[in-house]
Design an enzyme around this catalytic site. Sequence first.
Site, PDB file in Angstrom:
ATOM      1  N   ASP A 181       0.852  -1.185   0.000  1.00  0.00           N
ATOM      2  CA  ASP A 181       0.000   0.000   0.000  1.00  0.00           C
ATOM      3  C   ASP A 181       0.896   1.245   0.000  1.00  0.00           C
ATOM      4  O   ASP A 181       1.836   1.321  -0.792  1.00  0.00           O
ATOM      5  CB  ASP A 181      -0.960  -0.051   1.188  1.00  0.00           C
ATOM      6  CG  ASP A 181      -2.150   0.883   1.024  1.00  0.00           C
ATOM      7  OD1 ASP A 181      -3.153   0.454   0.428  1.00  0.00           O
ATOM      8  OD2 ASP A 181      -2.068   2.049   1.458  1.00  0.00           O
ATOM      9  N   TYR A 316      -3.235  10.658   1.499  1.00  0.00           N
ATOM     10  CA  TYR A 316      -3.597  10.663   0.081  1.00  0.00           C
ATOM     11  C   TYR A 316      -3.434  12.055  -0.506  1.00  0.00           C
ATOM     12  O   TYR A 316      -2.838  12.229  -1.583  1.00  0.00           O
ATOM     13  CB  TYR A 316      -5.037  10.165  -0.098  1.00  0.00           C
ATOM     14  CG  TYR A 316      -5.167   8.673   0.098  1.00  0.00           C
ATOM     15  CD1 TYR A 316      -5.209   7.807  -0.986  1.00  0.00           C
ATOM     16  CD2 TYR A 316      -5.228   8.125   1.374  1.00  0.00           C
ATOM     17  CE1 TYR A 316      -5.313   6.443  -0.818  1.00  0.00           C
ATOM     18  CE2 TYR A 316      -5.328   6.760   1.566  1.00  0.00           C
ATOM     19  CZ  TYR A 316      -5.361   5.921   0.467  1.00  0.00           C
ATOM     20  OH  TYR A 316      -5.449   4.564   0.647  1.00  0.00           O
ATOM     21  N   HIS A 373      -4.826  -7.861  -0.717  1.00  0.00           N
ATOM     22  CA  HIS A 373      -4.073  -6.650  -0.433  1.00  0.00           C
ATOM     23  C   HIS A 373      -3.390  -6.679   0.926  1.00  0.00           C
ATOM     24  O   HIS A 373      -2.319  -6.096   1.099  1.00  0.00           O
ATOM     25  CB  HIS A 373      -5.025  -5.447  -0.513  1.00  0.00           C
ATOM     26  CG  HIS A 373      -4.343  -4.124  -0.427  1.00  0.00           C
ATOM     27  ND1 HIS A 373      -3.420  -3.696  -1.366  1.00  0.00           N
ATOM     28  CD2 HIS A 373      -4.445  -3.114   0.487  1.00  0.00           C
ATOM     29  CE1 HIS A 373      -3.000  -2.488  -1.042  1.00  0.00           C
ATOM     30  NE2 HIS A 373      -3.600  -2.111   0.075  1.00  0.00           N
TER      31      HIS A 373
END
Length: 410
Positions: A181, A316, A373
């Site tokens: 990630d 982000y 993930h």
Amino acid sequence: MANIRPFQIEIPDTELEKLRTKLSLASFPDAVSFSDDSKYGTPLKDIRRLAAYWKDGYDWRKHEAKLNQLPHFTTTVEVDGFDELEIHFLHHKSSRPDAIPLLFCHGWPGGFWEPIKMLPLLAEPTDASQPAFHVVVPSLPNFGFSEGVKKPDFGLRQYAETVHKLMLQLNYDKYVSQGGDWGFAITRLLALDYPNHLLASHINFLRAFPPTASRHPLLYLQSLFHRHTPTERARLARSREFWSEGIGYNVLQGTRPHTLGFALADSPVALLAWVYEKLYEWVDGDSYQWTDDEVLTWVSCYLFSRAGPAASVRIYYEGYHGSRPVGERTRRWIGGVKLGFSIFPRDLDVPPALWGRTLGPVVFEKLHTEGGHFAAWEKPEALVGDLREMFGRNGGAGDVWKVKSAKAKI
């Protein structure tokens, strides 16, 4: 000497009571015939069940006690332009004198708890011929029990600087890293900015461009004559599905994190629904099923985090904006640091392994048949096996065994 202090998680009773009160007052969307269709988002029935259990059955204190069995510490790290930040981390040391310092970098919605199933396997292998690791797992700033950042422009390079300086404070001048990630990008920047300290890195979230004639002529020629296998086509379909239907959270967190933050900070049900969707969609459901206790512990760690759950999503925005966004650079060739990668079929972006070879001097690659993930949580034995193979005596990065790490300060 760095001021390194033992740490214990101690959430006040008042916070637990506030959580129960908010859950008792929670409102839910009206039920319609497709309320539980995951194509529309988080299923209503799941959130109703989890919220009810969170309020009346789930025992945070039991899970807090289990987490406190881990070796927690805090220290302060000075980040250029951002003064000092207090950083929380796990430091699971091996008894082996030849153990390799390994920095584990998490992302969102992960955290320091993500690799805990791997810690004893990495530190104390039963086979003496396998490598052992001293594992350091920081809570990134704005995550877990690390301090939140009060200034803008805390980008990916600052995250990398933070964890690198933590390793130096622990007296690990030479170390290796593992990341998925956002940990992928942070690990890549460690290789770019600190190649004299990072000996090798392993990633389990592969972000790479296809080879081009100008940048990677040999790989480009190989790609021209390479016909995708059925497995590769399925993985490319998984990638297309994510980029067409699963990217909404990324756009919102990368453009208006504060707007979302009001819901995450005020409503435990909103936080539960937001995180649970990713836990539910991003695993390989054929090989791993979450328990309700796992989900609620995961979400509770966000709810009770030091900076609050709204702070975590800012990675982000800062990763895409700020004074020096470097996301694309992490997907280009970075030489000088050996690289390994593992591909799990139900990850978010699952490009062909050939693309991964455009990232740097690849010495290890593994394509798995199961897993998603959250590989460290879903498939800890598989990921540990990959690290053992890569850093084993005959592995592509086996020469790091020759580096004798200094004695850590804790």
